[in-house]
Design a protein around this motif. Structure first.
Motif, PDB file in Angstrom:
ATOM      1  N   GLY A 132       0.854  -1.384  -0.396  1.00 15.93           N
ATOM      2  CA  GLY A 132       0.170   0.174  -0.140  1.00 15.93           C
ATOM      3  C   GLY A 132       0.811   1.177  -0.034  1.00 15.93           C
ATOM      4  N   ARG A 133       0.239   2.443   0.611  1.00 14.37           N
ATOM      5  CA  ARG A 133       1.157   3.636   0.508  1.00 14.37           C
ATOM      6  C   ARG A 133       2.100   3.425   1.813  1.00 14.37           C
ATOM      7  N   PRO A 134       3.792   3.868   1.476  1.00  8.41           N
ATOM      8  CA  PRO A 134       4.904   3.792   2.533  1.00  8.41           C
ATOM      9  C   PRO A 134       4.321   4.842   3.357  1.00  8.41           C
ATOM     10  N   GLY A 135       4.451   4.133   4.796  1.00 12.09           N
ATOM     11  CA  GLY A 135       4.713   4.610   5.970  1.00 12.09           C
ATOM     12  C   GLY A 135       6.058   4.766   6.369  1.00 12.09           C
ATOM     13  N   THR A 136       5.939   4.610   7.734  1.00 12.80           N
ATOM     14  CA  THR A 136       6.873   4.860   8.835  1.00 12.80           C
ATOM     15  C   THR A 136       7.624   3.580   9.230  1.00 12.80           C
ATOM     16  N   PHE A 137       9.209   3.098   7.908  1.00 14.29           N
ATOM     17  CA  PHE A 137       9.130   1.602   7.643  1.00 14.29           C
ATOM     18  C   PHE A 137      10.547   1.522   9.490  1.00 14.29           C
ATOM     19  N   ASP A 138      10.746   1.013   9.616  1.00 13.54           N
ATOM     20  CA  ASP A 138      12.098   0.822  10.312  1.00 13.54           C
ATOM     21  C   ASP A 138      13.127   0.226   9.184  1.00 13.54           C
ATOM     22  N   ILE A 139      14.385   0.675   9.251  1.00 16.82           N
ATOM     23  CA  ILE A 139      15.346   0.285   8.161  1.00 16.82           C
ATOM     24  C   ILE A 139      16.122  -0.822   8.707  1.00 16.82           C
ATOM     25  N   PRO A 140      15.663  -2.587   8.360  1.00 18.40           N
ATOM     26  CA  PRO A 140      16.302  -3.129   8.742  1.00 18.40           C
ATOM     27  C   PRO A 140      17.502  -3.919   8.365  1.00 18.40           C
ATOM     28  N   ASP A 141      18.117  -4.933   8.599  1.00 18.48           N
ATOM     29  CA  ASP A 141      19.934  -4.927   8.205  1.00 18.48           C
ATOM     30  C   ASP A 141      20.152  -5.025   7.141  1.00 18.48           C
ATOM     31  N   ILE A 179      10.840  -9.151  -2.019  1.00 20.36           N
ATOM     32  CA  ILE A 179      10.950  -8.093  -0.860  1.00 20.36           C
ATOM     33  C   ILE A 179       9.916  -7.280  -0.664  1.00 20.36           C
ATOM     34  N   VAL A 180       8.291  -7.225   0.747  1.00 18.90           N
ATOM     35  CA  VAL A 180       7.716  -7.228   1.019  1.00 18.90           C
ATOM     36  C   VAL A 180       7.776  -5.623   1.971  1.00 18.90           C
ATOM     37  N   ALA A 181       7.651  -4.186   1.678  1.00 15.94           N
ATOM     38  CA  ALA A 181       7.586  -3.540   3.067  1.00 15.94           C
ATOM     39  C   ALA A 181       5.306  -3.433   2.750  1.00 15.94           C
ATOM     40  N   HIS A 182       5.522  -4.068   4.669  1.00 13.47           N
ATOM     41  CA  HIS A 182       3.894  -3.467   4.251  1.00 13.47           C
ATOM     42  C   HIS A 182       3.957  -3.326   6.429  1.00 13.47           C
ATOM     43  N   VAL A 188      10.385 -11.302   3.687  1.00 11.34           N
ATOM     44  CA  VAL A 188      10.744 -11.748   2.329  1.00 11.34           C
ATOM     45  C   VAL A 188       9.836 -13.025   1.564  1.00 11.34           C
ATOM     46  N   THR A 189       9.142 -13.517   0.601  1.00 13.61           N
ATOM     47  CA  THR A 189       8.257 -14.574   0.334  1.00 13.61           C
ATOM     48  C   THR A 189       8.555 -15.254  -0.306  1.00 13.61           C
ATOM     49  N   GLY A 190       8.129 -16.239  -0.020  1.00  6.49           N
ATOM     50  CA  GLY A 190       9.091 -17.890  -1.046  1.00  6.49           C
ATOM     51  C   GLY A 190       8.359 -18.805  -0.748  1.00  6.49           C
ATOM     52  N   GLU A 191       8.308 -20.013  -1.711  1.00  6.88           N
ATOM     53  CA  GLU A 191       7.786 -21.523  -1.369  1.00  6.88           C
ATOM     54  C   GLU A 191       6.591 -21.135  -0.071  1.00  6.88           C
ATOM     55  N   ASN A 192       5.708 -20.566  -0.718  1.00  2.15           N
ATOM     56  CA  ASN A 192       4.468 -20.525   0.282  1.00  2.15           C
ATOM     57  C   ASN A 192       4.831 -19.787   1.138  1.00  2.15           C
ATOM     58  N   ALA A 214       4.976 -19.490 -11.720  1.00  3.32           N
ATOM     59  CA  ALA A 214       3.923 -18.291 -12.354  1.00  3.32           C
ATOM     60  C   ALA A 214       2.224 -18.144 -11.411  1.00  3.32           C
ATOM     61  N   GLY A 215       2.104 -16.746 -11.079  1.00  4.60           N
ATOM     62  CA  GLY A 215       1.304 -16.918 -10.223  1.00  4.60           C
ATOM     63  C   GLY A 215       1.650 -15.353  -9.044  1.00  4.60           C
ATOM     64  N   PRO A 216       0.459 -15.030  -8.488  1.00  3.74           N
ATOM     65  CA  PRO A 216       0.726 -14.077  -7.554  1.00  3.74           C
ATOM     66  C   PRO A 216       1.872 -12.744  -7.461  1.00  3.74           C
ATOM     67  N   GLY A 217       2.287 -11.760  -7.065  1.00  9.65           N
ATOM     68  CA  GLY A 217       3.369 -11.470  -6.968  1.00  9.65           C
ATOM     69  C   GLY A 217       3.705 -11.535  -5.390  1.00  9.65           C
ATOM     70  N   PRO A 218       4.538 -10.718  -5.249  1.00  8.66           N
ATOM     71  CA  PRO A 218       5.340 -11.146  -3.908  1.00  8.66           C
ATOM     72  C   PRO A 218       4.098 -10.360  -2.582  1.00  8.66           C
ATOM     73  N   ALA A 219       3.903  -9.429  -3.406  1.00 10.28           N
ATOM     74  CA  ALA A 219       2.956  -8.345  -2.608  1.00 10.28           C
ATOM     75  C   ALA A 219       1.653  -9.335  -2.110  1.00 10.28           C
ATOM     76  N   GLN A 220       1.564  -9.135  -3.607  1.00 13.49           N
ATOM     77  CA  GLN A 220      -0.268  -9.603  -3.471  1.00 13.49           C
ATOM     78  C   GLN A 220      -0.134 -11.733  -2.637  1.00 13.49           C
ATOM     79  N   ARG A 221       0.909 -12.066  -2.660  1.00 10.74           N
ATOM     80  CA  ARG A 221       1.074 -13.382  -1.536  1.00 10.74           C
ATOM     81  C   ARG A 221       1.686 -13.064  -0.389  1.00 10.74           C
ATOM     82  N   LEU A 222       2.217 -12.285  -0.120  1.00  8.26           N
ATOM     83  CA  LEU A 222       2.022 -11.582   1.618  1.00  8.26           C
ATOM     84  C   LEU A 222       0.328 -11.437   1.998  1.00  8.26           C
TER      85      LEU A 222
END
Length: 315
Positions: A132-141, A179-182, A188-192, A214-222
């Motif tokens: 969605g619209r980005p808000g305030t995110f912690d910066i990861p390692d 990689i998804v910001a939410h 990080v998404t992968g393999e269900n 094939a299938g949904p993108g990372p954001a939709q998977r999340l």
């Protein structure tokens, strides 16, 4: 940082100190020949730094009056923080002029970064999505995030050390799809499977490669993973209202929506660890609803309604 890059930044610092600097003076300070100084000046001009050429006996180079730019000597963490801010800004409600300035700033920073950092940040830009619209995110390692981004870009397996919400520590190999910001966090998404980046303590790419299905993108998977995650309660409610009215209070990350048999009604399905937050959501919707399951939710809603009614009767 390579030596030529360091000398270009040193040249910028010398010019920022004020006055006109002769080519001979600059060559002596930088330890290079005059033609190399001219080449470094051309690099600064390519970066839109206003270097002026002064002719005459005491000629040389100077910066345009009033101009000052601090040297951009970023480490991985600093470059990551700046670039992530600019990437998030692209998704905000910017004017055309602001969006152009955003793109220009990102391009300038990208050009002066050491190549190995620039390549890793390019991989991150390619693999990153927002729900969605980005808000305030912690910066990861930085190292973990950039390693995962490289694995996504080149479809390489990555070994991670992960601590789950119960505190259990495991080591596993992941095929990372994106990689998804939410919601202020990074995933990080992968393999269900979906993993929070702040719970990953180490990430290392491994030999080999994989094919992304094939299938949904990372954001939709999340989003789908959140909506179908296992929780204590499975809730089904029929609500009379439009998708827009319901989604304003129950976004896709929280609930699944489908048409009900009766016209104008929608079936809402969600999973919840607790039920005490749902009465206020239903009240905020202010639409007719029918609780199909669990029966416990009817009791929770009725108790909340009685309590509010008792407050309203007080004088």
């Amino acid at each position: 940082m390579s030596r030529p890059t360091g000398r270009v930044l040193t040249l910028l610092e010398l010019l920022q100190s004020g006055g006109t600097r002769t080519i001979a003076e600059l060559a002596d300070r930088l330890g290079v020949e005059g033609r190399t100084v001219r080449r470094y000046v051309d690099q600064l001009v390519d970066l839109d730094v206003p270097v002026e050429s002064v002719r005459g006996r005491y000629g040389g180079y100077r910066l345009a009056p009033g101009y000052r730019l601090p040297p951009l000597m970023f480490g991985d963490d600093e470059a990551l923080a700046v670039l992530l801010g600019l990437i998030a800004g692209r998704r905000a409600d910017l004017t055309t002029a602001q969006r152009t300035a955003n793109e220009t700033a990102a391009a300038k920073i990208r050009r002066v970064l050491p190549k190995h950092i620039a390549r890793r940040l390019d991989a991150l830009v390619e693999s990153l999505e927002f729900t969605g619209r980005p808000g305030t995110f912690d910066i990861p390692d930085a190292e973990i995030l950039l390693t995962l981004a490289d694995a996504v870009r080149h479809r390489r397996p990555v070994a991670i050390r992960y601590t789950d919400r119960e505190g259990r520590r495991t080591e596993r190999t992941l095929h990372a799809y994106g990689i998804v910001a939410h919601g202020g966090r990074w995933y990080v998404t992968g393999e269900n499977r979906t993993f929070r980046l702040d719970r990953i303590t180490d990430a290392r790419t491994r030999p080999g490669s994989f094919e992304k299905p094939a299938g949904p993108g990372p954001a939709q998977r999340l989003v789908e993973a959140f909506a179908t995650a296992e929780y204590r309660h499975e809730v089904t409610i029929r609500i009379h209202g439009t998708d827009e009215q319901i989604r304003a209070h129950l976004p896709p990350t929280v609930a699944r929506l489908s048409p009900a048999k009766d016209e104008g009604w929608r079936t809402v399905e969600l999973r919840a660890e607790r039920l005490d937050w749902l009465p206020q959501v239903l009240a905020a919707l202010d639409r007719p609803f029918v609780i199909e399951r669990p029966g416990e939710l009817r009791d929770v809603v009725a108790a909340r309604a009685e309590r509010l009614a008792s407050y309203a009767r007080r004088t």
